[in-house]
Design a protein around this motif. Structure first.
Motif, PDB file in Angstrom:
ATOM      1  N   VAL A 103      10.667  41.269   7.432  1.00  0.00           N
ATOM      2  CA  VAL A 103       9.280  41.427   8.201  1.00  0.00           C
ATOM      3  C   VAL A 103       8.203  40.537   7.446  1.00  0.00           C
ATOM      4  O   VAL A 103       8.084  40.282   6.431  1.00  0.00           O
ATOM      5  CB  VAL A 103       8.834  42.935   7.935  1.00  0.00           C
ATOM      6  CG1 VAL A 103       7.164  43.066   8.159  1.00  0.00           C
ATOM      7  CG2 VAL A 103       9.522  43.830   8.688  1.00  0.00           C
ATOM      8  N   THR A 104       7.760  39.619   8.408  1.00  0.00           N
ATOM      9  CA  THR A 104       6.794  38.509   8.015  1.00  0.00           C
ATOM     10  C   THR A 104       5.386  38.857   8.505  1.00  0.00           C
ATOM     11  O   THR A 104       4.458  38.036   8.206  1.00  0.00           O
ATOM     12  CB  THR A 104       7.284  37.205   8.433  1.00  0.00           C
ATOM     13  OG1 THR A 104       7.569  37.227   9.750  1.00  0.00           O
ATOM     14  CG2 THR A 104       8.659  37.016   7.794  1.00  0.00           C
ATOM     15  N   GLU A 105       5.061  39.880   9.443  1.00  0.00           N
ATOM     16  CA  GLU A 105       4.130  40.159  10.075  1.00  0.00           C
ATOM     17  C   GLU A 105       3.796  41.864   9.507  1.00  0.00           C
ATOM     18  O   GLU A 105       4.636  42.620   9.915  1.00  0.00           O
ATOM     19  CB  GLU A 105       4.008  40.132  11.599  1.00  0.00           C
ATOM     20  CG  GLU A 105       3.893  38.683  11.870  1.00  0.00           C
ATOM     21  CD  GLU A 105       4.009  38.413  13.634  1.00  0.00           C
ATOM     22  OE1 GLU A 105       3.566  39.499  14.176  1.00  0.00           O
ATOM     23  OE2 GLU A 105       4.039  37.493  13.985  1.00  0.00           O
ATOM     24  N   LEU A 106       2.839  41.877   8.838  1.00  0.00           N
ATOM     25  CA  LEU A 106       2.587  43.353   8.188  1.00  0.00           C
ATOM     26  C   LEU A 106       1.359  43.811   8.714  1.00  0.00           C
ATOM     27  O   LEU A 106       0.442  43.025   8.669  1.00  0.00           O
ATOM     28  CB  LEU A 106       2.701  43.258   6.621  1.00  0.00           C
ATOM     29  CG  LEU A 106       4.381  42.780   6.256  1.00  0.00           C
ATOM     30  CD1 LEU A 106       4.114  42.760   4.566  1.00  0.00           C
ATOM     31  CD2 LEU A 106       5.428  43.874   6.495  1.00  0.00           C
TER      32      LEU A 106
ATOM     33  N   ASP B  16       1.248  32.025   2.760  1.00  0.00           N
ATOM     34  CA  ASP B  16       2.064  32.987   3.574  1.00  0.00           C
ATOM     35  C   ASP B  16       1.231  33.967   4.060  1.00  0.00           C
ATOM     36  O   ASP B  16       0.580  34.821   3.228  1.00  0.00           O
ATOM     37  CB  ASP B  16       3.245  33.580   2.477  1.00  0.00           C
ATOM     38  CG  ASP B  16       4.240  34.392   3.240  1.00  0.00           C
ATOM     39  OD1 ASP B  16       5.459  33.718   3.787  1.00  0.00           O
ATOM     40  OD2 ASP B  16       4.129  35.583   3.571  1.00  0.00           O
ATOM     41  N   PRO B  17       1.360  34.218   5.215  1.00  0.00           N
ATOM     42  CA  PRO B  17       0.485  35.198   5.832  1.00  0.00           C
ATOM     43  C   PRO B  17       0.588  36.512   5.605  1.00  0.00           C
ATOM     44  O   PRO B  17      -0.070  37.553   5.497  1.00  0.00           O
ATOM     45  CB  PRO B  17       0.638  35.078   7.345  1.00  0.00           C
ATOM     46  CG  PRO B  17       1.961  34.333   7.549  1.00  0.00           C
ATOM     47  CD  PRO B  17       2.058  33.375   6.507  1.00  0.00           C
ATOM     48  N   ALA B  18       2.164  36.964   5.257  1.00  0.00           N
ATOM     49  CA  ALA B  18       2.487  38.367   5.066  1.00  0.00           C
ATOM     50  C   ALA B  18       2.092  38.607   3.554  1.00  0.00           C
ATOM     51  O   ALA B  18       1.711  39.751   3.237  1.00  0.00           O
ATOM     52  CB  ALA B  18       4.079  38.496   5.115  1.00  0.00           C
TER      53      ALA B  18
ATOM     54  N   VAL C 140      -1.448  39.668   3.525  1.00  0.00           N
ATOM     55  CA  VAL C 140      -1.782  41.251   3.896  1.00  0.00           C
ATOM     56  C   VAL C 140      -1.260  41.981   2.793  1.00  0.00           C
ATOM     57  O   VAL C 140      -1.969  42.964   2.443  1.00  0.00           O
ATOM     58  CB  VAL C 140      -1.008  41.555   5.096  1.00  0.00           C
ATOM     59  CG1 VAL C 140      -0.960  42.967   5.485  1.00  0.00           C
ATOM     60  CG2 VAL C 140      -1.400  40.741   6.383  1.00  0.00           C
TER      61      VAL C 140
ATOM     62  N   ARG D 113       8.244  40.587  -0.356  1.00  0.00           N
ATOM     63  CA  ARG D 113       7.489  40.253   0.967  1.00  0.00           C
ATOM     64  C   ARG D 113       8.505  41.091   2.020  1.00  0.00           C
ATOM     65  O   ARG D 113       7.870  41.829   3.190  1.00  0.00           O
ATOM     66  CB  ARG D 113       7.317  38.996   1.286  1.00  0.00           C
ATOM     67  CG  ARG D 113       6.608  38.693   2.506  1.00  0.00           C
ATOM     68  CD  ARG D 113       6.893  37.205   3.124  1.00  0.00           C
ATOM     69  NE  ARG D 113       8.299  36.973   3.379  1.00  0.00           N
ATOM     70  CZ  ARG D 113       8.823  35.881   3.451  1.00  0.00           C
ATOM     71  NH1 ARG D 113       7.947  34.703   3.652  1.00  0.00           N
ATOM     72  NH2 ARG D 113      10.109  35.571   3.703  1.00  0.00           N
ATOM     73  N   ASP D 114       9.656  41.159   1.838  1.00  0.00           N
ATOM     74  CA  ASP D 114      10.584  41.249   2.860  1.00  0.00           C
ATOM     75  C   ASP D 114      11.264  42.751   2.849  1.00  0.00           C
ATOM     76  O   ASP D 114      12.212  43.293   3.555  1.00  0.00           O
ATOM     77  CB  ASP D 114      11.792  40.369   3.115  1.00  0.00           C
ATOM     78  CG  ASP D 114      11.426  38.833   3.107  1.00  0.00           C
ATOM     79  OD1 ASP D 114      10.207  38.710   3.913  1.00  0.00           O
ATOM     80  OD2 ASP D 114      12.157  37.869   3.252  1.00  0.00           O
TER      81      ASP D 114
ATOM     82  N   GLY E 175       3.848  47.454   4.608  1.00  0.00           N
ATOM     83  CA  GLY E 175       2.767  46.823   4.019  1.00  0.00           C
ATOM     84  C   GLY E 175       2.542  47.095   2.463  1.00  0.00           C
ATOM     85  O   GLY E 175       1.536  47.007   1.836  1.00  0.00           O
TER      86      GLY E 175
END
Length: 473
Positions: free
Chosen positions: A23-26, A56-58, A61, A420-421, A427
């Protein structure tokens, strides 16, 4: 949204991700502003500043969700006898652990100089902890009010329960963490206000309890038994634990995981006690102005260090001279590491030793290898777990301590990828997750791990910003 509704939302949050892809969009998943338990202007200002340093965008967040999580959801500031008083829950358990409450607010000490309200809140934690220790220094967790019932799993425990105690598992680190927090507060503020007669009485109770649990002349007053099908939830031999030869180390019936020790001379907790006893000596001398208390703490620290150095190390055939996890004073040693701190890997994080200390380096290498029975490698991540959640369950906390204690940029970045993953799309950090499937996790609301993540990001932003300024991939 009330805190209970927020907890329910987290429990129902999506736990899946397609075909094992990370998951890279949280989601940004903080409670609504009106529902946050406490807002610190300094912490709020730090979040966008940190995010501006993260490519890193994730991760951006995650730091927004996790860094303020303790303040958002777990603190209940107030007053007791016209002085600050702060009750802190762990997250999804409405009780105040001495260990967790200390660790949860620890990362915010850096902000107390610019946020008077936050400073008062942490002073309130220190003051409440002193009161709780005076209720029962052998307890690990306490209820919100002295009239509240113990935690549901503690209702029939065979031990000397006191009003206000949630659970009464004797863990050496439970009395170490409040000292660490108080010392950190003193260093950050030089405010002597919390170190009054009540605090000195609590400090005296800590010294008395540690001395009793050296068991030089008797087993001491503490015993604990629970009717359970989980052996790690009770102490053997009429509740006094497995036998060990008194040698100057402090006996602990339980680990920071709240699991029973196999051998009661728990090495990481004794090393942590040495560090905190020296901090207590400093506080007693310079904040509480009690020379006798300082002398007692310093003498006990020296004694425990000498005993632990003599009995707590082992020559491993592969890793060399390293710390055992537990010993019994008769020559038996348990070689393993657990995710909870104090642990072997967290010793340098807790300032019990230097990163470049050879004995620590050997212990860390052991803990992160297949020689440690609770080190797991899987398709989701690799890390340390423990008996508390069983085999093949990795604790994000162990990955965080690995990053805190690493000198390798590549290793730290890999830890950040795993963290992150493995939030399973929520999140937030969790207590544990399956090594092959992060959707299978425990405790969606575990504030200690969340703020520990925030602390790591702040440390990297200050000391190794280049590790954050390029995408993780």
């Amino acid at each position: 949204m009330a805190a209970g509704a927020w907890a329910a939302m987290q429990a129902a949050a999506p736990r899946g991700f397609a075909d094992g892809d990370p998951v890279t969009e949280l989601p940004v998943a903080r409670p609504a502003r009106a529902d946050r338990r406490f807002t610190s202007s300094a912490v709020e200002a730090a979040i966008p500043k940190l995010q501006s340093q993260i490519a890193d965008p994730a991760l951006r967040v995650l730091v927004e969700n996790c860094l303020p999580n303790t303040l958002d959801t777990t603190v209940f500031p107030g007053e007791f006898e016209s002085k600050p008083d702060t009750y802190v829950i762990t997250g999804d358990i409405d009780a105040m652990w001495l260990r967790d409450s200390s660790a949860q607010v620890w990362p915010y000490l850096r902000f107390v100089g610019e946020d008077a309200g936050l400073r008062t809140l942490i002073e309130g934690v220190i003051r409440r902890q002193a009161r709780l220790i005076l209720i029962d220094p052998y307890a690990n967790a306490f209820t919100r009010n002295s009239t509240d019932a113990p935690l549901k799993w503690s209702l029939n425990d065979k031990t000397d329960m006191h009003p206000g105690v949630g659970e009464r598992k004797w863990e050496v680190d439970s009395l170490c963490y409040p000292i660490r927090l108080a010392h950190g507060y003193w260093q950050a503020t030089h405010d002597a206000a919390p170190f009054d007669a009540q605090w000195k009485a609590a400090a005296g109770a800590i010294l008395q309890t540690f001395t009793e649990q050296q068991r030089k002349h008797s087993p001491g007053p503490y015993s604990f038994q629970r009717m359970t099908d989980q052996p790690g939830d009770t102490a053997p031999l009429s509740g006094f634990g497995n036998p060990a030869r008194p040698n100057g180390m402090i006996f602990s019936m339980f680990r920071p995981s709240d699991d029973a020790c196999i051998f009661p001379l728990f090495v990481p907790a004794n090393l942590f006690a040495v560090k905190c006893l020296n901090q207590l000596a400093e506080l007693a001398a310079h904040a509480a102005h009690d020379v006798a208390l300082a002398s007692r703490a310093s003498a006990l620290a020296d004694e425990v260090l000498k005993a632990t150095m003599q009995h707590g190390r082992v020559n491993h055939p592969k890793f060399g001279l390293m710390w055992a996890y537990e010993v019994d004073g008769y020559g038996s040693r348990l070689l393993m590491d657990d995710a909870n701190a104090p642990s072997l890997i967290s010793l340098a994080y807790l300032d019990c030793c230097r990163l470049d200390d050879p004995v620590y380096a050997h212990s860390r290498a052991f803990a992160l290898s297949d020689a440690n029975p609770y080190f797991f490698r899987g398709s989701a991540a690799e890390g340390i777990g423990g008996p508390h959640e069983g085999l093949n369950s990795i604790w994000p906390m162990s990955i965080l301590f690995r990053a805190f204690t690493s000198t390798s940029g590549a290793e730290i970045r890999q830890c950040l990828r795993w963290l992150r993953d493995t939030t399973a799309g929520t999140g937030f950090m969790h207590e544990s997750f399956n090594k092959d499937d992060a959707r299978n996790f425990t405790r969606p609301w575990f504030a200690w791990a969340n703020t520990l993540f925030g602390e790591l990001i702040m440390k990297l932003a200050e000391e190794r910003p280049a590790l954050l300024s390029t995408p993780l991939g």
